[in-house]
Design an enzyme around this catalytic site. Sequence first.
Site, PDB file in Angstrom:
ATOM      1  CD  GLU A  20       4.840  45.944 -13.094  1.00 53.44           C
ATOM      2  OE1 GLU A  20       5.162  46.949 -12.435  1.00 53.44           O
ATOM      3  OE2 GLU A  20       5.644  45.312 -13.813  1.00 53.44           O
TER       4      GLU A  20
ATOM      5  CG  ASP B  28       8.365  42.675 -14.546  1.00 55.63           C
ATOM      6  OD1 ASP B  28       8.235  43.640 -13.776  1.00 55.63           O
ATOM      7  OD2 ASP B  28       9.138  42.677 -15.518  1.00 55.63           O
TER       8      ASP B  28
END
Length: 714
Positions: A436, A407
């Site tokens: 990400e 994340d």
Amino acid sequence: MANRPFEAYLDQLNVITMIVPTYYYNGQSERFFLEQGADMVELKIIDKVQIEGSVKYACYTPIVPEFGRPHIVLDERLMRTDLQIGEVIRTSEFDDLFYYDGSDLGASYTKEATHFRLWAPTATEVFVKYRPTDSEDVLYVKMFRRERGVYEALISGDVAGAYYQYHLRVNNQWKEAGDPYAKAVSLHSEWSCVLDEEKVAVTTHLLPPFSSPLDAIIYEASIRDFSMHLDSGMQHKGKYSSFLERQTRGRFGQPTGVDYLKELGITHLELLPFNDFFGVSDTQPHANYNWGYNPLYFNVPEGSYSSNPQDPYTRVIELKQMIESLHEEGIRVIMDVVYNHVYIRETSSFERIVPGYFFRQDEFGRPSNGTGVGNDFASERKMARKFILDSLQYWLTTYNVDGFRFDLMGILDIETMNEARKMVDRLKPGCILLGEGWQLNTALAKELKANIANQAHLPDIAQFNDWFRDTIKGSTFNLYDHGFVLGRESLHHEAFQVVGGSIGFGNRQGIFLEPSQSVNYVESHDNYTLWDKLEACFPGEVEFNKKRQRLATAMVLLSQGIPFLHSGQEFFRTKFGVENSYTSSDTINQLDWNRQYENKSTIEFVKGLIQIRKYHGAFRLNSAQAIRRHLIKGASDGGSLVLLLSNVAEYGEWEEILLIFHPSSSKGKVTLPSRPAPWQIIVEGEAAGVDVLREASECLELEPISVVVCVQVK
């Protein structure tokens, strides 16, 4: 020390900073001393600056104050203050002095005794606050300082299941903290818990090393959402154990749950965070909803997904059983990990144990906030990086996971991610790492950030491809922006670039060096589902919207790179127009298994596309060089995207593969490349698979908003 006349901070190993308020002798002092046993060492003032309400002095100390014990600083008036740990904690010298490479932090259990080890280099006293299993009494066991700032205590006897915290003094303040390395916790995460690993052992199902990330078909889901629907057919709703259930059926008798996933043909199930997080009650999970991006304990399974969260052991066993049950079906598990921040910095174990070390600060000393939640984890510091790597290794070896999705990976640093890659390659070849890689405003030099801009320095780590996402469906931040499949035919040149792996063709610069770095997707748990965007852009156009979503999903599955599907995407998942459903109700977030039945023809279409991708290696070319050698952009009328995979017999049965993506709401026409034999059509309308549907030569009529795949057998 109460009522300090001034404050003193160790900001470098040999520099102490004094902050003297102007109400104290107008902030003026001539001399400062460091108390050293019975002696006083004079400090040399090397700088003096007026700041608001105070005077700031930088003083050189000829001796480095010893960490692990309190120190007193005096001025010429013999007024005293305690020396606090300041900015020194963020220096490379501090990192080098106290980096500990041992693998034994936390509670190391045996039946004979348990060792407790805590890295707390700036603490002056530490105790294990300990509650035995057979008593409500709380005992304090003194910890002794060892090398590199590690404190250690030994408690004899079998203490499995006992609860503990750390009670420590830092900067002359007493604080209590859980163990960052805890492997189990009490109800509501109030205490860390000693875990006997033998009592939570489950039979492991070892799958062979995974071939290549390009062979993966990733399916993202939430443990809770997966089974919560009334008609899911699963009994253990919202629980780890729902993934152990087999032969589950929906209201209309259709397969649901893991049986459905296996039939669909995915290779990897990526699950939203299942480490311990804040936001959902362990005992009343239905009262709240949360995706899980509020991490509390990084090495502990979440309690609300357990059938018995009061027992620290149950959640561990059930999570392990869930993972191994999926392995038995040939489905690998990718864990969504959130090392970029904690729930609340000030109350986190990291900040209480070593204040100021584990979190990044900006140039003014304020908490860096690239995450948007008030804190950024300082992965570039040695013991912060070690914690991340130790945690990854624990999940990999103890829970047998098969990959990690990072994340907000753009908060983390390149070295940490590459060290993670080396570690997982050593322990589990074929383990997938993806993240990400967004550009985030964190206080880290831009060349150090693990983001897409620096992908050349992260060669074996995949990143979510926002160029693909926004080209195919339109901007994720503008609900009404139209991408290629929404009819913006002028984007067919951009579509060619992203379908080709985003490596760059012609004069166009790519964003990746190799296709294995690109995660191709059009929706995920974040932002609007594609169906909700389509409904907003084309209200009432139900059948055309289904065609648009089928076209988008086909482009995900037939592009070079790694395909990523959001659970329910294949049956038009809706969140009823809610863009950010991280705390919305189960009604909004749950996977609607009735919708699955209603759209079974589209599911068969997606199954067929997955079958095609697996069947022929030309959809999984493993290098930019191979893609540029085999992929050709063909001519078309209007804005259709026509692609030819040429001379690809070395990768499978077909010599040539023609892909036609037609986004127009009007019919189209494509002139087929002339070949001695007719083209065999394997994808047309709602039909897809490796079987031939019909043959065509010369010209092909295209239905509105459609995808066609034709092949030539070698």
